[in-house]
Motif scaffolding. Structure first.
Motif, short mmCIF file in Angstrom:
data_model
loop_
_atom_site.label_atom_id
_atom_site.label_comp_id
_atom_site.label_asym_id
_atom_site.label_seq_id
_atom_site.Cartn_x
_atom_site.Cartn_y
_atom_site.Cartn_z
N GLU A 161 -2.17 -43.81 -29.78
CA GLU A 161 -1.65 -42.79 -30.70
C GLU A 161 -1.35 -43.38 -32.07
O GLU A 161 -1.66 -42.78 -33.09
CB GLU A 161 -0.39 -42.15 -30.10
N PHE A 162 -0.75 -44.56 -32.09
CA PHE A 162 -0.47 -45.22 -33.37
C PHE A 162 -1.77 -45.53 -34.10
O PHE A 162 -1.89 -45.33 -35.31
CB PHE A 162 0.34 -46.49 -33.13
N ALA A 163 -2.78 -46.04 -33.35
CA ALA A 163 -4.06 -46.36 -33.96
C ALA A 163 -4.73 -45.11 -34.52
O ALA A 163 -5.34 -45.14 -35.59
CB ALA A 163 -4.97 -47.04 -32.93
N ARG A 164 -4.61 -44.00 -33.81
CA ARG A 164 -5.22 -42.75 -34.29
C ARG A 164 -4.51 -42.26 -35.56
O ARG A 164 -5.17 -41.76 -36.49
CB ARG A 164 -5.14 -41.70 -33.18
N VAL A 165 -3.20 -42.40 -35.63
CA VAL A 165 -2.45 -41.97 -36.82
C VAL A 165 -2.83 -42.80 -38.04
O VAL A 165 -2.90 -42.28 -39.15
CB VAL A 165 -0.93 -42.06 -36.54
N THR A 166 -3.09 -44.09 -37.82
CA THR A 166 -3.45 -44.94 -38.94
C THR A 166 -4.89 -44.74 -39.41
O THR A 166 -5.32 -45.37 -40.38
CB THR A 166 -3.27 -46.42 -38.57
N GLY A 167 -5.64 -43.89 -38.72
CA GLY A 167 -7.00 -43.58 -39.15
C GLY A 167 -8.10 -44.37 -38.49
O GLY A 167 -9.26 -44.28 -38.91
N LEU A 168 -7.78 -45.14 -37.45
CA LEU A 168 -8.82 -45.91 -36.77
C LEU A 168 -9.66 -44.99 -35.89
O LEU A 168 -9.14 -44.05 -35.28
CB LEU A 168 -8.18 -47.00 -35.90
N PRO A 169 -10.96 -45.24 -35.78
CA PRO A 169 -11.83 -44.45 -34.88
C PRO A 169 -11.60 -44.86 -33.43
O PRO A 169 -12.33 -45.69 -32.87
CB PRO A 169 -13.23 -44.79 -35.37
N VAL A 170 -10.60 -44.28 -32.80
CA VAL A 170 -10.16 -44.73 -31.48
C VAL A 170 -11.26 -44.58 -30.45
O VAL A 170 -11.52 -45.50 -29.66
CB VAL A 170 -8.90 -43.94 -31.06
N ARG A 171 -11.94 -43.44 -30.42
CA ARG A 171 -12.97 -43.23 -29.40
C ARG A 171 -14.11 -44.22 -29.56
O ARG A 171 -14.61 -44.78 -28.58
CB ARG A 171 -13.50 -41.80 -29.48
N VAL A 172 -14.52 -44.46 -30.79
CA VAL A 172 -15.61 -45.41 -31.03
C VAL A 172 -15.19 -46.82 -30.60
O VAL A 172 -15.97 -47.55 -29.95
CB VAL A 172 -16.01 -45.40 -32.51
N LEU A 173 -13.98 -47.22 -30.90
CA LEU A 173 -13.50 -48.54 -30.53
C LEU A 173 -13.37 -48.67 -29.01
O LEU A 173 -13.67 -49.73 -28.44
CB LEU A 173 -12.16 -48.84 -31.21
N ASN A 174 -12.93 -47.62 -28.34
CA ASN A 174 -12.84 -47.65 -26.88
C ASN A 174 -14.22 -47.81 -26.25
O ASN A 174 -14.41 -48.60 -25.32
CB ASN A 174 -12.17 -46.38 -26.36
N LEU A 175 -15.19 -47.06 -26.76
CA LEU A 175 -16.55 -47.19 -26.24
C LEU A 175 -17.13 -48.58 -26.54
O LEU A 175 -17.82 -49.17 -25.70
CB LEU A 175 -17.44 -46.11 -26.84
N LEU A 176 -16.83 -49.09 -27.72
CA LEU A 176 -17.31 -50.42 -28.08
C LEU A 176 -16.71 -51.48 -27.15
O LEU A 176 -17.41 -52.41 -26.72
CB LEU A 176 -16.95 -50.73 -29.53
N LEU A 177 -15.44 -51.33 -26.83
CA LEU A 177 -14.79 -52.27 -25.92
C LEU A 177 -15.42 -52.21 -24.53
O LEU A 177 -15.66 -53.24 -23.89
CB LEU A 177 -13.30 -51.96 -25.85
N ALA A 178 -15.71 -51.00 -24.06
CA ALA A 178 -16.35 -50.86 -22.75
C ALA A 178 -17.74 -51.48 -22.75
O ALA A 178 -18.14 -52.15 -21.78
CB ALA A 178 -16.42 -49.37 -22.37
#
Length: 360
Positions: A161-178
């Motif tokens: 949630e904090f990462a999403r508020v700061t403007g990071l592409p959370v879904r893209v980063l999660n997929l990249l991590l996977a």
């Protein structure tokens, strides 16, 4: 020194170094987000990729990469949706991957038990020059992503949630991590084996956490543990004629036990030092506009949350103001420490302390 003379041992040691660096580099993020067993699930799916390689007489590492990436993306999408039946879907994916892999290997012309054993448990004898090239390329990609995007990945793993508020592409980063976890499984399966690759991603990180207190130190220590245990495991497996994967994992677990034994007296020493000195309190002078000053009192605590309170008051003489003005409270994830009388060169803005202290 004769152990280093055969070409297959030189390839095995080089592959061990790459695996020792790569596995903890991605494993620290999986541990941070409480997905320590994700590598184990991807390893089950990778068996289908190995079977496809055997069936079509292609390099099993490339087919395993494709299947692992698809499986990791499906796992991440199921996790993100938070469906109550997600665990059932993941179980079917894992067991289906193992069953499909075994069936495909049995149908192929390379269905020898020794070939499958080398992928399940790892073997230093089967690291070919072509495998080493693939391992090197994939390891370079994983290291570049995990180190280059360290702050962003840490933010997503720590608090989405904090990462999403700061403007990071959370879904893209999660997929990249996977995807990077899937690639790491493929990198390590020749040396450690598909059934044990998750251990090399998790155990060095758990061992490093016993002695370190910051993310950067934990990552560096985990990589060091991974490299040392991988090299010692390959050397031991050659000398004693044991499979490399179980040997490496067993040495990593011994390292964890050793670090745990060392951590207990260190923790008691830190506790005594903290009790003797108490919390550190300091006043930090903040610059302000003309005829205005601000005083911020930062109190370092032993908790994971730090609060900085800034109180600003008007003073026509330009001297220090008194408390009672409007206050702004900034919450972060790192304790704030500064020497008494230190001066900050720039005023605090809307940037939170947690965004400043990420991955410190």
């Amino acid at each position: 020194m004769e152990m280093f003379q055969p070409d297959f041992m030189q390839r095995a040691f080089l592959a061990a170094v790459l695996v020792g660096v790569t596995a903890p580099s991605i494993g620290i993020y999986l541990v941070q987000r409480r997905q320590a067993l994700m590598g184990d699930g991807i390893g089950h799916v990778a068996l289908t990729g190995v079977g496809l390689g055997f069936l079509f007489q292609a390099n099993p590492m490339w087919t395993a990469v494709l299947v692992c990436v698809l499986g990791a993306v499906v796992m991440e999408l199921v996790r993100a949706r938070g469906n109550q039946r997600g665990d059932i879907a993941l179980a079917m994916l894992f067991y289906g991957g193992m069953a499909g892999g075994k069936l495909l290997v049995s149908m192929s012309s390379q269905s020898g038990a020794g070939s499958l054993e080398s992928y399940l448990w790892g073997s230093i004898l089967f690291v070919s020059p072509g495998d080493l090239v693939v391992i090197g390329l994939l390891a370079a990609v994983v290291i570049a992503v995990t180190v280059g995007l360290r702050r962003q990945l840490f933010a997503v793993c720590q608090d989405e949630e904090f990462a999403r508020v700061t403007g990071l592409p959370v879904r893209v980063l999660n997929l990249l991590l996977a995807v990077m976890a899937a690639v790491t499984v493929t990198v390590a399966m020749r040396v450690v084996g598909l059934l044990l690759v998750s251990a090399l991603m998790v155990v060095p990180v758990a061992a490093a956490q016993q002695l370190t207190r910051s993310f950067a130190a934990t990552q560096a220590t985990a990589i060091g543990v991974g490299v040392v245990t991988a090299l010692l495991g390959v050397g031991t497996s050659y000398q004693v004629d044991l499979p490399s994967g179980p040997t490496i994992v067993f040495l990593a677990i011994l390292t964890f036990a050793l670090f745990s034994a060392i951590a207990a007296p260190l923790a008691r020493r830190r506790h005594r030092a903290s009790a003797e000195h108490g919390p550190a309190v300091c006043d930090v002078a903040l610059p302000g506009p003309a005829n205005a000053t601000a005083t911020a009192t930062a109190t370092a605590t032993a908790t994971a949350t730090a609060t900085a309170t800034a109180t600003a008051t008007e003073d026509s003489s330009g001297g220090p103001g008194t408390a009672g003005g409007p206050a702004a409270v900034l919450e972060g994830t790192e304790p704030v420490r500064a020497p008494a009388g230190a001066t900050i060169d720039a005023p605090l803005s809307g940037e939170s302390l947690s965004s400043r202290g990420l991955a410190q």
